[in-house]
Design a protein around this motif. Structure first.
Motif, PDB file in Angstrom:
ATOM      1  N   MET A 435      66.087  12.864 -33.763  1.00 45.37           N
ATOM      2  CA  MET A 435      65.717  11.845 -34.742  1.00 45.37           C
ATOM      3  C   MET A 435      65.609  12.485 -36.119  1.00 45.37           C
ATOM      4  O   MET A 435      64.999  13.536 -36.287  1.00 45.37           O
ATOM      5  N   ALA A 436      66.205  11.835 -37.115  1.00 44.71           N
ATOM      6  CA  ALA A 436      66.347  12.462 -38.430  1.00 44.71           C
ATOM      7  C   ALA A 436      65.199  12.164 -39.374  1.00 44.71           C
ATOM      8  O   ALA A 436      65.113  12.786 -40.440  1.00 44.71           O
ATOM      9  N   ASN A 437      64.315  11.233 -39.029  1.00 42.39           N
ATOM     10  CA  ASN A 437      63.257  10.827 -39.947  1.00 42.39           C
ATOM     11  C   ASN A 437      61.907  10.909 -39.251  1.00 42.39           C
ATOM     12  O   ASN A 437      61.733  10.373 -38.143  1.00 42.39           O
ATOM     13  N   ILE A 438      60.956  11.564 -39.903  1.00 41.74           N
ATOM     14  CA  ILE A 438      59.630  11.738 -39.315  1.00 41.74           C
ATOM     15  C   ILE A 438      58.948  10.402 -39.035  1.00 41.74           C
ATOM     16  O   ILE A 438      58.140  10.286 -38.117  1.00 41.74           O
ATOM     17  N   ARG A 439      59.324   9.358 -39.787  1.00 44.23           N
ATOM     18  CA  ARG A 439      58.738   8.031 -39.581  1.00 44.23           C
ATOM     19  C   ARG A 439      59.086   7.455 -38.203  1.00 44.23           C
ATOM     20  O   ARG A 439      58.423   6.527 -37.734  1.00 44.23           O
ATOM     21  N   ASP A 440      60.106   8.027 -37.575  1.00 45.41           N
ATOM     22  CA  ASP A 440      60.592   7.482 -36.312  1.00 45.41           C
ATOM     23  C   ASP A 440      60.078   8.229 -35.090  1.00 45.41           C
ATOM     24  O   ASP A 440      60.467   7.927 -33.964  1.00 45.41           O
ATOM     25  N   VAL A 441      59.208   9.219 -35.297  1.00 47.82           N
ATOM     26  CA  VAL A 441      58.595   9.915 -34.157  1.00 47.82           C
ATOM     27  C   VAL A 441      57.079   9.792 -34.186  1.00 47.82           C
ATOM     28  O   VAL A 441      56.376  10.404 -33.373  1.00 47.82           O
ATOM     29  N   ILE A 442      56.549   9.003 -35.150  1.00 44.11           N
ATOM     30  CA  ILE A 442      55.127   8.704 -35.250  1.00 44.11           C
ATOM     31  C   ILE A 442      54.938   7.226 -34.930  1.00 44.11           C
ATOM     32  O   ILE A 442      55.684   6.394 -35.452  1.00 44.11           O
ATOM     33  N   PRO A 443      53.970   6.869 -34.101  1.00 45.68           N
ATOM     34  CA  PRO A 443      53.801   5.445 -33.780  1.00 45.68           C
ATOM     35  C   PRO A 443      53.655   4.556 -35.007  1.00 45.68           C
ATOM     36  O   PRO A 443      54.327   3.532 -35.128  1.00 45.68           O
ATOM     37  N   PHE A 444      52.787   4.962 -35.946  1.00 39.21           N
ATOM     38  CA  PHE A 444      52.577   4.170 -37.165  1.00 39.21           C
ATOM     39  C   PHE A 444      52.538   5.135 -38.340  1.00 39.21           C
ATOM     40  O   PHE A 444      51.508   5.746 -38.619  1.00 39.21           O
ATOM     41  N   ALA A 445      53.654   5.273 -39.020  1.00 40.19           N
ATOM     42  CA  ALA A 445      53.801   6.285 -40.062  1.00 40.19           C
ATOM     43  C   ALA A 445      52.951   5.959 -41.284  1.00 40.19           C
ATOM     44  O   ALA A 445      52.863   4.809 -41.717  1.00 40.19           O
ATOM     45  N   ARG A 446      52.334   6.979 -41.824  1.00 40.82           N
ATOM     46  CA  ARG A 446      51.580   6.887 -43.079  1.00 40.82           C
ATOM     47  C   ARG A 446      52.303   7.725 -44.123  1.00 40.82           C
ATOM     48  O   ARG A 446      52.306   8.957 -44.047  1.00 40.82           O
TER      49      ARG A 446
END
Length: 453
Positions: A435-446
């Motif tokens: 996965m290329a974006n950290i937002r896509d491996v965190i349940p609810f990205a901040r």
């Protein structure tokens, strides 16, 4: 008792009484029966349900659309269809929760940007179900790695008065109203408090008593970085080891990364296939390569020399005394060495106060592990164990020595060489999933400007 679909699909024998529940992925109807594909999130695979017309609950089958929650009783039988071992012959259906026509996860392709906007529903998709199952398995593997090596898990505080990194990019915690925000002594703790950027300093206190410890918890950075690798809230794995030097620190970091990569290869429960097919076709090969070969180790000075001599065009300058940027790290790992690289001995001017000064008086015993596709995944160092040098570092970094008196006490009373590092859990997940974006491996990205859900 309800059976999880992952256990049902692994069965070796048929079953006359089976109880499952989940969400419908698809439904196909004929005059005499319906086919339902059911998924309960326990695995990537679906269980095919054959429901004959007239069984209890069949009167609601037309409402069992994609996304509907269903409970089913029946028996498990060998499937005549190619590509699946079992199917379930339903004796009863129960519609637990229907879905209206505006259900956003219809059976079609969705962009990752759209799915981020419905983060409360995206775990129901095949891809994100796989991502978050992987996250769970990797978290368990982290604890296994350290527990099997006699490390002690320490829960360091989320609220702190100390800035570990010294960069000042911290979220303040306060109960004061806006018109009294500057009256620090009237605040809840009687002074300024923040969300932690690292559990390292507190972890060191326990390493200097229990020898080998680790922390694994959330950390926070008020850094206005809108990149695919940064988030304001993320999880860190931070071991601290007494009687350890920089070489031992690098060995431990490499062993942890390899262990987690091998864990992904050995225990992915089918989820690796979806990443390899739809996210990164070369993922499995890259993971196997990383797990089986030693990492390259070079000094910061050598890294700068290689980058300057490369002839490559970079957006950021390459000069001794400047931090390596992501593009530099990726050139080292992807173009030059074509494998993970550990860079060590950085200039003291660009590193925090707690890193041990080398004998050259120019560099500190810092190290970063860089991996292809991500860049830095681990940052660590041997810690400064000499009281006089640490006190001088406080002065040079304009830190209040009195506020850090408890930290200095570790050097005053029975000081020992010790080292540690931080592994960004989300960056590790990006590496093992592709996965290329950290937002896509965190349940609810901040991230800056985004704090939904």
């Amino acid at each position: 008792m309800r059976s999880l679909i992952k256990h049902v699909l692994r069965r070796e024998e048929p079953c006359d009484q089976l109880h499952v529940a989940g969400w419908a992925r698809t439904r196909r109807d004929s005059k005499a029966f319906s086919f339902l594909e059911l998924n309960d999130g326990s695995c990537l695979g679906n269980l095919q349900i054959v429901a004959d017309a007239g069984i209890p609950g069949y009167e609601d089958v037309a409402r069992m659309n994609t996304g509907a929650a269903i409970e089913i009783h029946g028996k498990l039988i060998p499937s005549p269809a190619a590509g699946q071992k079992w199917e379930m012959h339903a004796s009863s259906l129960k519609l637990l929760g229907g879905v209206p026509e505006d259900y956003p996860l219809q059976k079609k392709g969705h962009s990752q940007e759209f799915l981020r906007s419905i983060a409360h529903l995206r775990p129901r998709t095949n891809l994100y179900g796989a991502v978050f199952r992987t996250r769970s398995r990797m978290a368990y593997a982290v604890h296994r790695f350290f527990q099997e090596r006699d490390f002690i898990c320490v829960h360091t505080p989320i609220i702190t008065a100390s800035d570990c990194e010294g960069a000042g990019e911290m979220f303040r915690v306060t109960t004061l109203p806006d018109d009294k925000i500057a009256r620090e002594t009237e605040d809840f703790f009687g002074k300024r408090a923040y969300l932690t950027v690292s559990g390292q300093l507190e972890g060191e206190t326990f390493a200097c008593a229990l020898s080998n410890i680790y922390t694994f918890g959330p950390t926070f950075r008020a850094e206005n970085s809108n990149t695919s690798r940064h988030a304001a809230e993320f999880w860190m794995i931070e071991p601290e080891v007494a009687f350890c030097d920089l070489a031992g620190d690098m060995d431990l970091a490499e062993a942890l990364v390899k262990f987690l990569v091998q864990e992904m290869l050995d225990h992915h429960e089918g989820d690796l296939e979806i990443f390899s097919q739809f996210v990164d076709k070369g993922l499995r090969e890259r993971l196997e390569f990383v797990a089986s070969r030693p990492f390259e180790r070079i000094s910061y000075t050598e890294a700068v020399a290689l980058l300057k001599a490369s002839g490559a065009k970079f957006d950021y300058p390459v000069e001794y005394g400047l931090n390596l940027q992501s593009e530099h790290e990726r050139w080292l790992t992807e173009v030059h060495f074509k494998k993970p690289v550990t860079v060590f001995n950085y200039p003291k001017e660009i590193k925090p106060f707690y890193m041990r000064l080398n004998d050259d008086d120019k560099t500190v015993t810092a190290m970063d592990v860089l991996v292809p596709g991500i860049g830095e995944i681990v940052g660590g160092s041997q810690r400064e164990e000499r009281l006089d040098v640490l006190m001088e570092n406080f002065r040079k970094h304009n830190l209040d020595a009195e506020a850090y008196g408890w930290y200095a006490d570790l050097r005053k009373y029975g000081s020992v060489p010790h080292a540690g590092f931080g592994l960004g859990f989300e960056r590790m997940l990006m590496f093992v999933t592709g996965m290329a974006n950290i937002r896509d491996v965190i349940p609810f990205a901040r991230t800056p400007g985004h704090c939904e859900f």
